[in-house]
Write a protein that holds these residues in place. Structure first.
Motif, short mmCIF file in Angstrom:
data_model
loop_
_atom_site.label_atom_id
_atom_site.label_comp_id
_atom_site.label_asym_id
_atom_site.label_seq_id
_atom_site.Cartn_x
_atom_site.Cartn_y
_atom_site.Cartn_z
N TRP A 279 -40.07 -25.91 -10.27
CA TRP A 279 -41.27 -25.07 -10.30
C TRP A 279 -40.87 -23.61 -10.13
N ALA A 280 -41.45 -22.74 -10.96
CA ALA A 280 -41.17 -21.30 -10.91
C ALA A 280 -39.67 -21.01 -11.01
N ALA A 281 -39.00 -21.79 -11.86
CA ALA A 281 -37.55 -21.66 -12.08
C ALA A 281 -36.77 -21.82 -10.78
N GLY A 282 -37.30 -22.63 -9.87
CA GLY A 282 -36.61 -22.90 -8.62
C GLY A 282 -36.64 -21.75 -7.63
N GLN A 283 -37.41 -20.71 -7.92
CA GLN A 283 -37.48 -19.55 -7.03
C GLN A 283 -38.63 -19.73 -6.05
N ASN A 284 -38.41 -20.62 -5.13
CA ASN A 284 -39.47 -21.07 -4.25
C ASN A 284 -38.81 -21.54 -2.96
N CYS A 285 -39.25 -21.03 -1.82
CA CYS A 285 -38.61 -21.40 -0.56
C CYS A 285 -38.77 -22.88 -0.25
N LEU A 286 -39.76 -23.54 -0.84
CA LEU A 286 -39.99 -24.96 -0.61
C LEU A 286 -39.29 -25.85 -1.63
N LYS A 287 -38.56 -25.28 -2.54
CA LYS A 287 -37.98 -26.05 -3.64
C LYS A 287 -37.08 -27.17 -3.14
N VAL A 288 -37.06 -28.25 -3.87
CA VAL A 288 -36.14 -29.35 -3.58
C VAL A 288 -34.75 -28.94 -4.03
N GLN A 289 -33.82 -28.88 -3.09
CA GLN A 289 -32.45 -28.49 -3.44
C GLN A 289 -31.46 -29.62 -3.22
N ARG A 290 -31.75 -30.50 -2.25
CA ARG A 290 -30.85 -31.62 -1.96
C ARG A 290 -31.69 -32.91 -1.95
N VAL A 291 -31.26 -33.91 -2.70
CA VAL A 291 -31.96 -35.19 -2.72
C VAL A 291 -30.98 -36.28 -2.27
N TYR A 292 -31.33 -36.95 -1.18
CA TYR A 292 -30.51 -38.04 -0.64
C TYR A 292 -31.18 -39.37 -1.01
N ILE A 293 -30.46 -40.19 -1.78
CA ILE A 293 -31.03 -41.42 -2.35
C ILE A 293 -30.25 -42.62 -1.83
N CYS A 374 -21.53 -23.40 -1.69
CA CYS A 374 -22.74 -22.57 -1.60
C CYS A 374 -23.98 -23.38 -1.94
N LEU A 375 -23.88 -24.21 -2.96
CA LEU A 375 -25.05 -24.97 -3.40
C LEU A 375 -25.44 -26.05 -2.40
N GLU A 376 -24.51 -26.47 -1.57
CA GLU A 376 -24.84 -27.46 -0.55
C GLU A 376 -25.31 -26.80 0.73
N ARG A 377 -24.90 -25.56 0.96
CA ARG A 377 -25.10 -24.90 2.25
C ARG A 377 -26.19 -23.83 2.22
N GLU A 378 -26.24 -23.02 1.15
CA GLU A 378 -27.14 -21.86 1.09
C GLU A 378 -28.41 -22.17 0.29
N GLU A 379 -29.34 -21.24 0.31
CA GLU A 379 -30.54 -21.35 -0.51
C GLU A 379 -30.23 -20.82 -1.91
N VAL A 380 -30.31 -21.67 -2.92
CA VAL A 380 -29.91 -21.25 -4.27
C VAL A 380 -30.96 -20.37 -4.91
N PHE A 381 -32.24 -20.59 -4.64
CA PHE A 381 -33.34 -19.85 -5.24
C PHE A 381 -33.18 -19.78 -6.76
N GLY A 382 -32.98 -20.93 -7.33
CA GLY A 382 -32.83 -21.07 -8.77
C GLY A 382 -32.98 -22.53 -9.15
N PRO A 383 -32.96 -22.83 -10.46
CA PRO A 383 -33.26 -24.20 -10.93
C PRO A 383 -32.06 -25.13 -10.89
N VAL A 384 -31.56 -25.37 -9.69
CA VAL A 384 -30.38 -26.22 -9.49
C VAL A 384 -30.68 -27.19 -8.36
N VAL A 385 -30.31 -28.46 -8.55
CA VAL A 385 -30.54 -29.47 -7.53
C VAL A 385 -29.32 -30.39 -7.45
#
Length: 478
Positions: A279-293, A374-385
């Motif tokens: 959503w919004a190109a992942g520029q969202n503080c609530l964005k899903v960044q890590r999914v544990y399945i 970085c992608l596991e630790r920081e906030e990416v604020f982009g469309p990456v999961v």
């Protein structure tokens, strides 16, 4: 181009001339939308002085007047829905469909603010609980804090402004908004609407300018009694250092996890997490960044998730067919691409995406992300999961809590016992069960723990932050 009057939004009624301008450009094609004044530190000093006058006016506004202004403002925004949506989409990253939803939420925020203005209440207190105080009576009530300084980000340029202004007006405060330089137009348009709705002009100002110049004055000025900030952790730390002794409310972003257990409704979980990630190109503080399945469904979830991601349509923000627009600036797309390349060099696997075109970055799914990247630790604020297999709910919670952030989390399960166990153990400000972390309504308390911030937003809760408690005690005759 939109025409922005030099006096719009700041120090109303005063002649303020700004030699420098801020160019507002559409990140899609870098076309010039408008220029706005780049207010100087001196201009912000004048705005704060004017805001001090506004605080006195706001404190004297009866509740029915605050309610009327807020309802009227909401009605005006709703009646100009398409105009606001187009402006949000042009100056920012949102598609026109996403922008319309933001307008609807801003209308709701203003209406909730009007309703909550009626409910700012206190309590009576039994002073005679203390021996010797039998002839005393009273209680406590809430009064406005005064002048609120608000700093807002680019990703929700209307609704996040409404979340500062609505509660401030509802609780009898004045407010100065310093909007993101990328997206000042929506804030200025809201200012215009609220003037039309009858809000006294000194009560609400919008001051566009460079953060290091006007922002420093706003947060450090002794007449500004509270700073409400939404933005990044580093900026939050600087604000806390410079603000001095005053109230701070900060929403500082996150690196939100989702946990999908083996009994989850798989199609629903996939759809929710894909939407939450992009959503919004992942520029969202609530964005899903890590999914544990959970292991038992990991392969199926991954296949479905990648398939759904590949269906995302990227293109013209104003097209009804577009699902995702560009990032706010080419530099941000380049940063996201750099983080992805670093993760791949460290052993991550690219499942789809990973392509940049100007400010556009394709929806990207990674697996095998190395711990500490970085992608596991920081906030990416982009469309990456990133997707991660886990053996159990316990492992998922442990890995989810490993982050320095703690805003919200999503949990997918049909088992209530499992859900409540996760709710207790997840170190976050909110847990969405059978929804992604990206779910929010504007009436709920919103905020996080750890580096995700201080205090809570959401209209009723922001009013609590923007008011002070005053105790009143009467000593009665015997």
């Amino acid at each position: 181009m939109w025409t922005i009057h030099d006096k719009m939004g700041f120090s109303p009624g005063h002649s303020v001339k700004c030699k420098n301008r801020i160019e507002v450009r559409d990140p899609q094609d870098d076309s010039l939308i408008a220029t706005v004044p780049a207010v100087t530190a001196e201009g912000m000093e004048k705005a704060v002085k004017r805001g001090g006058e506004g605080a006195k006016i706001a404190a004297e506004m009866p509740v029915h007047q605050r309610v009327s202004v807020l309802h009227r403002s909401a009605d005006l925004v709703a009646s100009r829905r398409e105009e606001f949506a187009t402006l949000i989409s042009r100056e920012g990253s949102k598609t026109i469909r996403e922008a319309r939803k933001e307008v609807d939420r801003a209308v709701e925020t203003l209406r909730i603010s009007a309703e909550e203005a009626r409910r700012i209440q206190g309590e009576t207190l039994s002073f005679d609980q203390m021996p010797g105080s039998e002839n005393r009576a009273g209680g406590w009530y809430r009064f406005p804090i005064g002048l609120v300084g608000a700093i807002t980000p680019f990703n929700d340029p209307l609704n996040l402004v409404a979340h500062k202004v609505g509660p401030a007006v509802a609780s009898g405060n004045a407010v100065i908004v310093k909007p993101a330089s990328f997206t000042p137009l929506s804030a200025l348009k809201l200012w215009e609407v609220m003037q039309e709705a009858g809000l006294p002009s000194p009560v609400f100002s919008v001051v566009p300018g460079r953060g290091g110049e006007v922002g420093d004055v706003l947060v450090s000025h002794p007449d500004v009694r509270m700073v409400s900030f939404t933005g990044g952790v580093d900026a939050g730390r600087e604000i806390a250092r410079k603000a001095g002794i005053k109230k701070l409310s900060m929403e500082l972003g996150s690196n939100c996890p989702a946990i999908v257990l083996g009994d989850a409704d798989l199609p629903a979980a996939v759809e929710s997490c894909v939407s939450g990630a992009f959503w919004a190109a992942g520029q969202n503080c609530l964005k899903v960044q890590r999914v544990y399945i959970e292991d038992s469904i990991y392969a199926d979830f991954l296949e479905r998730f990648v398939s759904r991601t590949r269906q995302y349509r990227i293109g013209d923000k104003l097209s009804e067919e577009t699902d995702m627009g560009p990032l706010i600036h080419r530099r941000e797309a380049e940063r996201v691409d750099r983080w992805v390349r670093e993760a791949l060099d460290q052993g991550a696997t690219l499942c789809c995406g990973g392509e940049r075109d100007g400010a556009y970055y394709s929806p990207t799914v990674l697996t095998d992300l190395p711990e500490g990247s970085c992608l596991e630790r920081e906030e990416v604020f982009g469309p990456v999961v990133g997707l991660y297999p886990v053996r159990s709910a316990e492992e998922a919670v442990k890995r989810a809590n490993r982050s320095d952030f703690g805003l919200q989390a999503g949990v997918f399960t049909k088992n209530l016992d499992q859900a409540f166990g996760l709710i207790r153990r997840l170190e976050v400000g909110g847990v969405m069960v059978n929804d992604s972390s990206d779910y929010r309504i504007d009436a709920m308390p919103f905020g996080g723990v750890k580096q995700s911030g201080l205090g809570r937003e959401g209209v009723r809760f922001a009013i609590g932050e923007m008011t002070e408690t005053k105790v009143v005690c009467f000593r009665l005759g015997s």
